[in-house]
Design an enzyme around this catalytic site. Structure first.
Site, PDB file in Angstrom:
ATOM      1  CG  HIS A 104      76.129   3.463  13.144  1.00 16.03           C
ATOM      2  ND1 HIS A 104      75.692   4.614  13.772  1.00 16.03           N
ATOM      3  CD2 HIS A 104      77.316   3.788  12.577  1.00 16.03           C
ATOM      4  CE1 HIS A 104      76.579   5.576  13.593  1.00 16.03           C
ATOM      5  NE2 HIS A 104      77.564   5.101  12.865  1.00 16.03           N
ATOM      6  CB  CYS A 109      73.186 -19.585  18.791  1.00 20.53           C
ATOM      7  SG  CYS A 109      73.253 -20.264  17.131  1.00 20.53           S
ATOM      8  CB  SER A 163      74.154  15.665  17.177  1.00 18.84           C
ATOM      9  OG  SER A 163      74.718  14.394  17.461  1.00 18.84           O
ATOM     10  CB  SER A 212      68.568  18.604  13.694  1.00 18.23           C
ATOM     11  OG  SER A 212      68.562  17.687  14.776  1.00 18.23           O
ATOM     12  CB  CYS A 226      62.715  15.376  11.522  1.00 16.10           C
ATOM     13  SG  CYS A 226      64.270  15.425  12.410  1.00 16.10           S
TER      14      CYS A 226
END
Length: 409
Positions: free
Chosen positions: A198, A230, A322, A345, A362
């Protein structure tokens, strides 16, 4: 339909196939279509006719046939340890749960996740904050909230150290991370073994001129809840503004005409008039290179999975996610069916069949795995000593709860 009866029906489908299953149970009216629907997780009292149920049950049966099935020979935490020790091409799929110990919230945990916090603030659809069309229309909403998910730049979790340990042992095939915090880089994960599904905060790109900068460049704007502009656009526009402007002369004017003259239709022309080409537009908005809803995943994700990893992987370890977001959620169904899958998890999932499920924080789970494997996990936050391990439910005996002893909490 009782759970055991539903499980037997799904198993029957896989055993005899779709055509024979339909003949046995639907054509011969052994069960009503609505009762069969319950075996596949479909509510029997939806306000639709049987025609709807026949269609949706057919789709559900096809999904069930494609769904990964548990390998019966792997069931315990020690089975997971043995797999880690013996396998040489381990695929690790990670989610936000591996970074929560660093103070970075995950997205989907009930009550504590970032989306739950947005719901509590009145957002009807929290995902809209990460919709690319919404961002382009008005980036202020994202910038007002993004400071809460900014990554840390100098810390890693024990789970990141665990992935690095797999790499150091020559066992890491690929780490597919759904996280955007780029902590994998701080942990020393080789980019050759990393797919940021992602995107990440590592870089940011101008939506107008496409100039790219290090992500940290815009952190001060994010923390100030200020839309980052920018700097490349600013410099270019400033340079254009400093260029001498061309003067627009009146018709039939000559070099001796005054600075203001009137044309034949009565229009007054001036040296300062402009045809619009010198209007200074706003500089572009910087967007962190995380994948928003409406944007495609990087091609490297699909290329790596299909052309490289699918035939090499011999173990999948899924940590802190998940597994609800496609296409990452489809990886266990895509890889060969004989490749074992271990899930780590805080909460179990029901839509994917894993071989061993280890429930807990974890960091604690990977610490216990390393302890049992005889591997040293060098991280100050790693669990010292032995974790408490107990069976989570009866079921098939493949779900285990791993907790930090009270004195170690």
């Amino acid at each position: 339909m009782k759970m055991e009866e539903a499980r037997n029906m799904r198993e029957r489908l896989r055993t005899i196939g779709l055509e024979e299953f339909v003949r046995e149970n639907i054509t011969n009216d052994k069960y009503s279509i609505r009762k069969i629907a319950t075996a596949f997780g479909i509510r029997p009292y939806l306000p639709y006719g049987d025609a709807f149920y026949y269609q949706i049950v057919g789709q559900a049966m096809l999904r069930e046939l494609a769904r990964r099935q548990k390998l019966p020979q792997y069931n315990t935490i020690d089975d997971a340890v043995s797999l880690l020790q013996s396998k040489k091409n381990i695929m690790v799929i990670t989610g936000a749960g591996i970074s929560t110990s660093l103070g970075i919230p995950d997205f989907r945990s009930k009550n504590t996740g970032f989306y739950s916090q947005l719901l509590a603030r009145g957002f009807e659809s929290p995902e809209d904050v990460f919709d690319i069309e919404n961002f382009d229309m008005d980036p202020r909403t994202f910038y007002e909230l993004a400071g809460e998910i900014l990554p840390v730049l100098d810390k890693t979790s024990p789970t990141h150290a665990f992935i690095r340990l797999l790499q150091d042992k020559g066992k890491l095939l690929t780490n597919y991370t759904q996280n955007i915090d780029n902590i994998e880089a701080a942990a020393g994960i080789d980019p050759a073994h990393l797919i940021q599904c992602h995107g990440s905060w590592a870089t940011a790109t101008c939506r107008k001129c496409k100039a790219q900068v290090p992500g940290a460049t815009i952190f001060s704007d994010v923390k100030a809840k200020r839309v980052a502009r920018c700097t490349a656009c600013v410099q270019r526009l400033s340079a254009q503004q400093q260029q001498p402007k061309k003067r627009k002369r009146a018709p039939n004017s000559n070099s001796n005409s005054s600075s203001r003259s009137r044309g034949k239709h009565g229009h007054v022309y001036s040296d300062d008039d402009s045809d619009g080409q010198y209007d200074i537009p706003e500089p572009g908005v910087m967007k962190p290179d995380i994948t928003f809803f409406g944007e495609q995943l990087p091609n490297t994700f699909f290329d790596r999975l299909t052309d490289h990893d699918r035939e090499k992987v011999d173990l999948v370890v899924i940590v802190g996610t998940s597994m609800k977001v496609a296409p990452v959620s489809e990886i266990p169904n895509f890889i060969p069916k004989d490749v074992p899958c271990v899930y780590i998890s805080r909460e179990p999932v029901e839509h994917i069949n894993f071989d061993v499920t280890l429930l807990g924080y974890c960091d604690d789970v990977v610490s216990e795995l390393c302890r049992r494997a005889g591997w040293g996990l060098d991280h100050p936050m790693a669990l010292k000593g032995k974790a408490d391990v107990s069976r989570f439910d009866e079921g098939d005996g493949s779900r285990w709860k791993v907790t930090r002893p009270v004195e170690s909490s």
